[in-house]
Design a protein around this motif. Structure first.
Motif, PDB file in Angstrom:
ATOM      1  N   ASN A 117       0.875  -1.196   0.040  1.00 19.69           N
ATOM      2  CA  ASN A 117       0.049   0.034   0.082  1.00 19.69           C
ATOM      3  C   ASN A 117       0.440   1.499   0.140  1.00 19.69           C
ATOM      4  OD1 ASN A 117      -2.121  -1.683   0.285  1.00 19.69           O
ATOM      5  ND2 ASN A 117      -2.199  -1.574   2.432  1.00 19.69           N
ATOM      6  N   LYS A 118       0.454   2.467  -0.777  1.00 22.57           N
ATOM      7  CA  LYS A 118       0.977   3.525  -0.900  1.00 22.57           C
ATOM      8  C   LYS A 118       0.109   4.593  -0.529  1.00 22.57           C
ATOM      9  CE  LYS A 118       4.883   1.931  -3.834  1.00 22.57           C
ATOM     10  NZ  LYS A 118       4.088   0.429  -4.074  1.00 22.57           N
ATOM     11  N   SER A 119       0.233   5.669   0.319  1.00 22.70           N
ATOM     12  CA  SER A 119      -0.660   6.434   0.791  1.00 22.70           C
ATOM     13  C   SER A 119      -0.203   8.002   0.824  1.00 22.70           C
ATOM     14  CB  SER A 119      -1.359   6.067   2.082  1.00 22.70           C
ATOM     15  OG  SER A 119      -2.083   4.918   1.834  1.00 22.70           O
ATOM     16  N   VAL A 120      -0.641   8.907   0.384  1.00 23.30           N
ATOM     17  CA  VAL A 120      -0.372  10.174   0.580  1.00 23.30           C
ATOM     18  C   VAL A 120      -1.499  11.153   1.319  1.00 23.30           C
ATOM     19  CG1 VAL A 120       1.346  10.273  -1.411  1.00 23.30           C
ATOM     20  CG2 VAL A 120      -1.036  10.949  -1.786  1.00 23.30           C
ATOM     21  N   ARG A 121      -1.154  12.218   1.953  1.00 22.96           N
ATOM     22  CA  ARG A 121      -2.177  13.171   2.636  1.00 22.96           C
ATOM     23  C   ARG A 121      -1.579  14.562   2.331  1.00 22.96           C
ATOM     24  NH1 ARG A 121      -2.111  11.696   7.691  1.00 22.96           N
ATOM     25  NH2 ARG A 121      -3.718   9.841   7.312  1.00 22.96           N
ATOM     26  N   LEU A 122      -2.520  15.396   2.100  1.00 22.87           N
ATOM     27  CA  LEU A 122      -2.219  16.887   2.043  1.00 22.87           C
ATOM     28  C   LEU A 122      -3.166  17.467   2.757  1.00 22.87           C
ATOM     29  CD1 LEU A 122      -0.366  18.862   0.895  1.00 22.87           C
ATOM     30  CD2 LEU A 122      -1.667  19.253  -1.054  1.00 22.87           C
ATOM     31  N   SER A 169      -5.053   6.632  -1.886  1.00 32.76           N
ATOM     32  CA  SER A 169      -4.101   5.449  -1.263  1.00 32.76           C
ATOM     33  C   SER A 169      -4.243   4.607  -2.483  1.00 32.76           C
ATOM     34  CB  SER A 169      -4.822   4.716  -0.073  1.00 32.76           C
ATOM     35  OG  SER A 169      -4.454   5.701   0.800  1.00 32.76           O
ATOM     36  N   SER A 170      -3.240   3.834  -2.755  1.00 35.38           N
ATOM     37  CA  SER A 170      -3.276   2.513  -3.846  1.00 35.38           C
ATOM     38  C   SER A 170      -3.157   1.411  -3.013  1.00 35.38           C
ATOM     39  CB  SER A 170      -1.873   2.845  -4.639  1.00 35.38           C
ATOM     40  OG  SER A 170      -1.783   1.543  -5.488  1.00 35.38           O
TER      41      SER A 170
END
Length: 746
Positions: A225-230, A249-250
């Motif tokens: 899993n890969k996740s980003v948050r802004l 999220s992937s």
């Protein structure tokens, strides 16, 4: 009520016995507890020690110190909580749970991110990075949080942007090629605007070992899993703040995470009217988690989840107005394995949800109140297909499935709650909420015939479709939930008592109602309303507790509770319905839950801290007959151990201006029931312990840390879910893992 009266008397006696011995120590006082943190359990800010409900709050710093990197690890630090992986996360609080992770099901415990309800349990785990704190509320929260909080609430709160430059990096690497790494950077633009960016990688190989390596199917990685948050925060004045958060999220990996029931149990007999249980075998941990069945196909998870949310707080003079809104989408494709390998299938889904909440909080004197309204809607388009089910009499090159489009769920609520200080330090609280839920679905149960079906990734041309059921249904439910409580802030600390109610909305099974209409006749509907629809479940909780600080070195919290639990929604297999394998939900008549929770923190010195906890929970059916002649009265609810306790020691050894921290924690579980209703197989999980150890060096000023850890030192695999029959599967807890972790701040 006899049981709860006895429990209340026991709790009151314990409190009174403690008061004379510690009153003098409390008078000598000291500064406020530095471990006390601000929480938002009542939708307004308050100190944890002054919040009159049973709850736990774990700060981001505490999560890092104990190595908690995903929600399933929270149960080691939160009383009466269990979070396991099934079709997404399955949360059990004080014996109240739900195993339905489908588009028509609802959880019994609400999972939230920054106060936003996350409907799909398959997406809940990826929010667990750059966390400010986690709040776990035990018991129904039907007034301020609404439906689907019968068991309680888990709220993961991310770090808000700050008006200072900084950032952090945290990473851990452990057994099974498990890498969890997060990074965050905070950038201010003056004194009124700031942004924060955070990212996470969470990758691990499968705990299931491949016992048939020559079948050409890999089980790894289990997740990738890969996740980003802004996040952006705008505060132009002390009266206005605007918080905006976007995340993506992937979610990828291999779906298989279960093995055959025979890996853990011998002498499995279905339909035993005398409740005989299979024997838990004594195979090694490695053998128990080894899948010995050839895979029908490769499992595959290829999902995407994204969303945006906004929170606006505005001081309008006589009160504070809050708006909290969100929009989320979840796209799901999973090539699945059933029966731990022999059967393959696939699931595709497209979901979106939106929610909007407006609250007004008023009062700056003895009376404080808030009122608000809430709207939620989720819409999905899904299709589950199973390939070549010849075991059910279907011909080869067929796919049995459930295409449903759309399934819609919406909720409209209004609520209010007020607290009045009737005398110094003595407060009364009353709240009420009106909720209306509407659910609908349009779909079918079908058998598709192709010229070739090898697996989910190799399907030929469609030749024919047979429709077994038209799955059309629509229903509405409404409910008033309420809360009444009293709390007193004594010299020792907070004492409180309350009565609260909660409910989970109803739903429907496969098929359509034979109501005599032309549409029903054309669709071939055969279901009665009683068989098609199931009712909401409701819970009334009676609770009393205390949060005491005897001295800066001794803190003690206690709770005693009783639940009246009605119309439990139980999901079970029903292979004789639907023309093939399917599941139905029915309402059990009622259940009772009684319990006591105690936890203490002892700090004999600045170097040594001891955390102790003890929980007693008696969760059992009060009136339930799954079929004629089979009486479940007095039998335990699934996944609800009667006794649990934990003990943790944390010792800090100064090293220069830094410190070496040694941490040890042991958790005991007395065991729990895992009855499978569909085949009347009475599995259970015997008692077990789980011990975690860690050693960490913290640099001066907490600039960086490095450490090593081992989790589940005993390497004991606890069964968390089991199903017998053609699709027999068993899931289990994490095995022993060991690794290193490090992090830095700048």
């Amino acid at each position: 009520m006899k049981t709860i009266t006895s429990l209340c008397l026991m709790g009151s006696a314990a409190i009174l016995a403690m008061v004379p011995a510690v009153a003098g120590a409390q008078e000598s006082g000291g500064d406020a507890d530095s471990d006390d943190i601000v929480v938002t359990a009542n939708r307004t800010e308050s100190l944890l020690s002054k919040t009159p409900i049973a709850m736990s709050a774990i700060s981001g710093k505490q999560l890092a110190e104990t190595g908690i990197t995903n929600p399933t690890q929270l149960e080691a630090s939160v009383p009466n909580l269990s979070i396991v992986r099934g079709n997404g996360l399955q949360i059990t609080i004080r014996g109240v749970s739900s195993s339905d992770g489908t588009e028509i099901g609802d959880p019994s415990a609400s999972f939230m991110t920054n106060g936003i309800y996350i409907a799909r349990p398959q997406t809940q785990e990826v929010s667990f990075f750059d966390v400010e704190r986690v709040e776990v509320l035990r018991g129904p929260q039907g007034t301020l949080y609404g439906r689907n909080s019968t068991a309680g609430v888990v709220n993961v709160i991310s770090v808000r942007p700050k008006f200072e430059m900084g950032g952090s990096i945290d990473a851990s690497y452990s057994s099974y090629d498990d890498l969890n790494a997060s990074a965050a950077i905070n950038i201010p633009f003056g004194d009124t605007f700031a942004i924060r960016a955070a990212a996470n990688i969470d990758r691990r190989d499968n705990y299931v070992a491949d016992g048939v390596p020559n079948d050409g199917v890999s089980l790894d990685p289990f997740k990738n899993n890969k996740s980003v948050r802004l996040s952006a925060l705008f505060e132009p004045s002390s009266d206005l703040s605007v918080l905006l958060i976007g995340d993506y999220s992937s979610i990828k990996g291999r779906w298989l995470g279960r093995v055959a029931p025979e890996n853990f149990y011998d002498n499995i007999v279905a339909g035993a009217a005398n409740f005989e249980r299979p024997t838990r075998n004594h195979l090694s941990s490695k053998r128990q988690r080894t899948n010995m069945l050839a895979q029908a196909q490769s499992s595959l998870r290829d999902n995407e989840d994204w969303g945006v949310m906004g929170e606006i707080n505005y001081n309008i003079g006589f009160g504070e107005l809050t708006y909290l809104g969100s929009y989320r989408e979840f796209t799901q494709y999973e090539g699945q394995i059933f029966g731990s390998g022999p059967y393959g299938g696939d699931f595709t889904g497209k979901y979106w949800q939106t929610s909007h909440e407006v609250r007004l909080a008023v009062g700056d004197g003895p009376l404080k109140a808030q009122i608000g309204g809430y709207y939620f809607k989720e819409r999905s388009n899904i299709a589950l297909f199973l390939n070549n089910l010849t075991v059910f009499g279907f011909a080869p090159n067929t796919r049995f499935g459930f295409p449903q489009n759309p399934t819609i769920s919406d909720n409209k609520s209004i609520f209010g709650q007020a607290t009045y200080e009737i005398a110094p330090s003595l407060k009364l609280t009353a709240g009420v909420r009106y909720s209306k839920d509407t659910k609908s679905r349009v779909g079918k149960t079908v058998l598709d015939t192709y010229d070739s079906v090898v697996d989910s990734y190799n399907i030929g041309n469609l030749l024919d479709r047979t429709v077994f059921d038209v799955n059309d249904a629509r229903a509405s439910w409404s409910k008033v939930t309420w809360r009444a409580g009293v709390d007193y802030d004594s010299a020792l600390g907070l004492i409180y008592a309350s009565v609260a109610t909660g409910y989970k909305s109803g739903g429907f099974n496969n098929g359509c109602e034979a109501d005599g209409s032309a549409q029903a006749i054309a669709n071939g509907c055969t279901q009665t309303a009683a068989a098609l629809y199931y009712d909401p479940e409701t819970l009334t909780a009676y609770e009393a507790g205390f949060k005491f600080k005897f001295s800066p070195a001794f803190f003690l919290n206690g709770t005693v509770f009783h639940y009246d639990y009605k119309n439990l929604q139980l999901r079970q297999d029903a292979t004789t319905l639907c023309g093939g394998p399917c599941q139905v939900v029915t309402n059990a008549a009622s259940a009772k839950v009684d319990g006591v929770e105690l936890d203490a923190r002892i700090k004999p010195s600045d170097r040594l801290t001891a955390d102790l906890a003890f929980n007693y929970t008696n969760a059992r059916y009060a009136d339930f007959e799954p079929r004629a002649g089979l009486d479940f009265k007095g039998r335990a609810l699934s996944r609800s151990p009667k006794f649990t306790w934990s003990a943790a020691l944390n010792y800090v050894l100064p090293v220069g201006d830094g410190g070496l921290v040694a941490n040890a924690r042991t958790n005991f579980n007395s065991g729990y029931d895992l009855t499978e209703l569909s085949t009347e197989t009475y599995f259970d999980q015997p008692s077990f312990t789980k011990t975690d150890l860690s050693l960490t060096y913290n640099a001066p000023g907490d600039r960086f840390y490095v450490g090593a850890f081992v989790e589940n030192l005993e390497n004991y695999l606890a069964v968390t879910w089991v199903r017998q029959g053609a699709f027999g599967e068993t899931s289990f807890s994490d095995p022993r893992t060991y690794g290193v972790r490090a992090g830095m701040k700048f």
